[in-house]
Design an enzyme around this catalytic site. Sequence first.
Site, PDB file in Angstrom:
ATOM      1  CG  ASN A  84       6.152  -3.505  -1.504  1.00 26.89           C
ATOM      2  OD1 ASN A  84       7.031  -3.409  -1.023  1.00 26.89           O
ATOM      3  ND2 ASN A  84       5.230  -4.750  -1.517  1.00 26.89           N
ATOM      4  CB  SER A 109      -5.030   3.265   6.392  1.00 26.34           C
ATOM      5  OG  SER A 109      -6.319   2.625   6.049  1.00 26.34           O
ATOM      6  CE1 TYR A 145      -2.268   0.176   3.331  1.00 26.71           C
ATOM      7  CE2 TYR A 145      -4.999   0.507   4.297  1.00 26.71           C
ATOM      8  CZ  TYR A 145      -3.628   1.178   3.620  1.00 26.71           C
ATOM      9  OH  TYR A 145      -2.849   2.224   3.441  1.00 26.71           O
ATOM     10  CE  LYS A 149      -0.137   1.753   5.486  1.00 22.22           C
ATOM     11  NZ  LYS A 149       0.254   1.900   5.478  1.00 22.22           N
TER      12      LYS A 149
END
Lengths: 254, 254
Positions: A84, A109, A145, A149
């Site tokens: 994703n 992020s 995550y 990013k």
Amino acid sequence: MDEPVLLTGAAGRVGTAIREGIGEAHEFRLLDREPPTGPVDHELYVGDITDRELLEDAMEDVAVVIHLAGDPRTDAPWESVLRNNIDGTQTVFEVAVEQDVEKVVFASSNHAVGHYETERKPDIYRTEEEFRLDGTELPRPSNLYGVSKATGEILGRYYHDEYGISVLNVRIGNLTKEHPPRNYERGQAMWLSHRDCAHLFDRAIEAEYGYEIVYGISDNDRKYYSIERAREILAYDPQDNSAEYTFDGEPKTD
Amino acid sequence: MDEPVLLTGAAGRVGTAIREGIGEAHEFRLLDREPPTGPVDHELYVGDITDRELLEDAMEDVAVVIHLAGDPRTDAPWESVLRNNIDGTQTVFEVAVEQDVEKVVFASSNHAVGHYETERKPDIYRTEEEFRLDGTELPRPSNLYGVSKATGEILGRYYHDEYGISVLNVRIGNLTKEHPPRNYERGQAMWLSHRDCAHLFDRAIEAEYGYEIVYGISDNDRKYYSIERAREILAYDPQDNSAEYTFDGEPKTD
């Protein structure tokens, strides 16, 4: 901006802040896996961010893509962020270049650099501390995550260098609507209010730049992210400051 | 090193230089999709780099992983580098942490920073030019292969920060066996001879470090990659220099 602006991940938290704050200021098109709740005044594209044909349709005649779509969970499993966030972002850049999009604004992020805090906390969250990250530092992700990013930022670097497309990476802090996070020093140091968020993305749509990494936080007294670069290249002018609230999140009255 | 050293991508060009140069100096285990040609004196693991069970077996009791496996084509399509280079490297780190591996040496690439050359060539390839990359700079990949290598470096940063595993990223230059590339200034500036390559990875196996990015090139007169960090932390002491060869690749006789 007269030409359409595509918002991917439009139904998410950042997308909501943008739609509520500057939804009328630009001709937005919205893309998400699920449509936003409530009435929607914008063109809507429903589907997956790795769906190349959907993206081709959604980016036709678009000048700016604000790319927010992705798995937002900081504990998301690798398989999900690989697909994703990493593969999805590559698809966005690939189609953006093909469709002659001028700018891609990428929602990066604070988790891309979260491990800078490890040996410095809790002092790093406090006003006295002078340590600042400013976007020139190498990533130090605090989770997979965050790896995804940081990879999105590198994809943007490649597509900018190779094809000339303008790319702005916004390392978003802690976005909350009415007041800073309660009893959470870290979140207060990287607070981004809803109105500052909407204003920052408005500036990202309007300003001129090549390839940039900026931090997306309000003008908090306690902060370890510099907002100087965002001021300089975007004319970002934040109005909020977590120090104007008590530790419990109530506005200070004195 | 008394404990086994796992070499992934052992049949490839860098793996061959390592096996030929220091194959007897350590207890190597070899992993590749296809076994190396010719007789092999080492334990052999045949399969895909994303095959977690195979990696678990191959890393049992291993102290050091030299991770070379991946699609080596600079024009490899995204789908291939996403799977073989990005997903494969994540699998390697995940299993390395699980199996208590001490160090992972990651074969990164000059293509992770190839776009620094774009506005500086051909001067950057020449002796007079003082511009140097030293591993502290942000990546500027020149292709999607380079994106995948920069992502591997970030994965290593995360696994080091999160789990303490030692990680060395070697941005490998232009590896050739007998002489520098002929009539190719760029390749001469980033030449890595076979013996310097084997010596560099030998030092990577033996030295102590936390998280590092170094350049893997010989001590060429014309170079735009610094080898100071490799000298400092690894005691890398290269013996070769492309300036000792004519432009056509013949040894200079004067």
